[in-house]
Design a protein around this motif. Structure first.
Motif, short mmCIF file in Angstrom:
data_model
loop_
_atom_site.label_atom_id
_atom_site.label_comp_id
_atom_site.label_asym_id
_atom_site.label_seq_id
_atom_site.Cartn_x
_atom_site.Cartn_y
_atom_site.Cartn_z
N ILE A 28 0.84 -1.13 -0.04
CA ILE A 28 0.15 0.06 -0.05
C ILE A 28 0.76 1.28 0.05
N LEU A 29 1.84 1.23 0.81
CA LEU A 29 2.80 2.38 0.73
C LEU A 29 3.54 2.65 -0.60
N LEU A 30 4.01 1.58 -1.28
CA LEU A 30 4.72 1.67 -2.57
C LEU A 30 3.44 2.16 -3.40
N LEU A 31 2.31 1.80 -3.28
CA LEU A 31 1.39 1.93 -4.25
C LEU A 31 0.89 3.34 -4.22
N LEU A 32 0.68 4.10 -3.04
CA LEU A 32 0.49 5.48 -2.71
C LEU A 32 1.66 6.19 -3.15
N ALA A 33 2.82 5.79 -3.08
CA ALA A 33 4.10 6.46 -3.77
C ALA A 33 3.89 6.53 -5.20
N TYR A 34 3.56 5.46 -5.98
CA TYR A 34 3.63 5.50 -7.21
C TYR A 34 2.49 6.28 -8.05
N THR A 35 1.21 6.25 -7.09
CA THR A 35 0.07 6.77 -7.62
C THR A 35 0.38 8.33 -7.63
N PHE A 36 0.91 8.83 -6.50
CA PHE A 36 1.23 10.31 -6.27
C PHE A 36 2.32 10.77 -7.40
N THR A 74 8.21 3.73 -13.24
CA THR A 74 7.24 2.95 -13.85
C THR A 74 8.12 1.36 -14.41
N VAL A 75 9.44 1.72 -14.38
CA VAL A 75 9.98 0.45 -14.95
C VAL A 75 10.40 -0.46 -13.43
N ILE A 76 10.25 0.53 -12.34
CA ILE A 76 10.58 -0.30 -10.95
C ILE A 76 9.37 -0.87 -10.22
N LEU A 77 8.60 0.38 -9.92
CA LEU A 77 7.52 -0.08 -8.76
C LEU A 77 6.54 -0.84 -9.35
N MET A 81 6.23 -3.94 -6.67
CA MET A 81 4.99 -4.17 -5.78
C MET A 81 4.27 -5.52 -5.95
N GLN A 82 4.59 -5.97 -7.17
CA GLN A 82 4.14 -7.47 -7.28
C GLN A 82 4.99 -8.42 -6.61
N ASP A 83 6.28 -8.15 -6.58
CA ASP A 83 7.21 -9.12 -5.90
C ASP A 83 7.09 -9.02 -4.25
N VAL A 84 6.63 -7.92 -3.90
CA VAL A 84 6.29 -7.75 -2.27
C VAL A 84 5.12 -8.79 -1.92
N LEU A 85 4.26 -9.02 -2.85
CA LEU A 85 3.15 -9.83 -2.66
C LEU A 85 3.15 -11.48 -2.74
N CYS A 127 27.24 -17.43 -14.19
CA CYS A 127 27.46 -18.55 -13.59
C CYS A 127 26.32 -18.52 -12.21
N ARG A 128 25.53 -17.52 -12.19
CA ARG A 128 24.68 -17.52 -10.91
C ARG A 128 23.26 -16.97 -11.42
N SER A 129 22.37 -17.24 -10.66
CA SER A 129 20.98 -16.67 -11.07
C SER A 129 20.07 -16.03 -10.03
N LYS A 130 20.65 -15.38 -9.30
CA LYS A 130 20.10 -14.39 -8.14
C LYS A 130 20.45 -13.04 -8.39
N ILE A 131 19.39 -12.32 -8.70
CA ILE A 131 19.62 -10.80 -8.48
C ILE A 131 19.63 -10.31 -7.07
N GLU A 132 20.89 -9.98 -6.85
CA GLU A 132 20.71 -9.24 -5.27
C GLU A 132 20.37 -7.94 -5.14
N ASN A 133 19.03 -7.59 -5.36
CA ASN A 133 18.77 -6.50 -5.39
C ASN A 133 16.94 -6.27 -5.58
N PRO A 134 16.29 -5.42 -5.22
CA PRO A 134 14.95 -5.14 -5.27
C PRO A 134 14.51 -5.22 -6.83
N PHE A 135 15.47 -4.93 -7.84
CA PHE A 135 15.26 -4.65 -9.27
C PHE A 135 16.49 -4.95 -9.86
N CYS A 136 16.46 -5.04 -11.24
CA CYS A 136 17.68 -5.37 -11.97
C CYS A 136 18.44 -3.87 -12.42
#
Length: 276
Positions: A28-36, A74-77, A81-85, A127-136
């Protein structure tokens, strides 16, 4: 799908570490930030585009900043938000999509620089398959490789330090000149306006400078990954939300037009009895 194909085409995004109890609150916090951010930036673009009195070079320059903020957010939030759920083990993204997101995350900053950076990264085998970040982003991509990434690290650090130093020096010189003019000027109204405008500009700049520098340098220190994630989110969320207020509403012409539009909306929504 065999393991080697899985490693090279599908990546797991680490995302934000939130408990199931707090996932909806964070969403909800991210959604409000994105909407604003979307409403304020799109509203500023529409206002400048539709008002003929605002069709001046200075105001058209203001349109570039909202467009960049819209793309960068838009390319991040939405994905974040999907990943948070989602469960941590279900946050998958293809390698191609990850590269595109990394490009658009940075394109509104310095496009040519990141084209080169991504070129240096894509050449590496993974050789690895994990993105160590909230986004690429670029730093997360070259961490997928087991090869020597010293070229990427050195180039990235040198470029970052050069940009940060040039930016800080430019801002310092500009504010010194403004302070000098304010000191010699006897116009109290002009000085008050300059201080108000510069203070808000400086606040947004410091947020971008500190979070951006911290985000880049903490990529080299895995033990501070959570602090780096917080800074990366702030860097791509807070300034895009504040920029329309700082660069838009503090401009007299835009502020007057915005106030006029709000007045019309209020009148249209007044009850019929109140009008009578």
């Amino acid at each position: 799908m065999d393991n080697s194909t899985f490693r090279h085409s599908i990546l797991l995004v680490e995302g934000l570490k939130v408990s199931p109890q707090s996932s909806y609150s964070v969403f909800i916090l991210l959604l409000l930030a994105y909407t604003f951010t979307m409403v304020s930036n799109i509203g500023l673009i529409i206002l400048i585009s539709t008002e003929k009195n605002l069709h001046h070079p200075m105001h058209f320059l203001f349109c570039n900043l909202p467009l960049n903020d819209i793309v960068g957010t838009t390319v991040i939030l939405p994905r974040l938000m999907q990943d948070v759920l989602r469960e941590t083990s279900e946050r998958y993204v293809t390698y191609v999509d990850c590269v595109f997101q990394a490009y658009f995350v940075h394109i509104f900053i310095v496009a040519c620089h990141y084209v080169l950076m991504l070129g240096l990264t894509i050449r590496l085998s993974t050789c690895r398959s994990k993105i160590e970040n909230p986004f690429c982003d670029n730093a997360s991509l070259f961490k997928l490789s087991c090869e020597d990434v010293s070229i990427n690290n050195v180039y990235g650090l040198i470029y970052t330090v050069a940009v940060l130093c040039f930016s800080a020096v430019s801002v310092f010189i500009t504010y010194v000149k403004i302070a000098t003019v304010c000191r010699t000027s006897k116009n109290k109204a002009l000085n008050s306006k300059a201080i108000k405008t510069c203070s808000t500009h400086l606040a947004v700049y410091l947020i971008m400078f500190i979070t951006g520098a911290t985000m880049v340098f903490l990529h080299r220190f895995p033990e501070y990954s959570e602090s780096r994630k917080l800074c990366s989110i702030m860097f791509h969320i807070v300034p895009p939300g504040l920029n329309p207020l700082v660069y838009g509403l503090q401009t007299k012409e835009i502020r007057q037009k915005f106030a006029g539009v709000l007045g019309i909306i209020v009148v249209l929504h007044e009850p019929v009895s109140a009008k009578l």
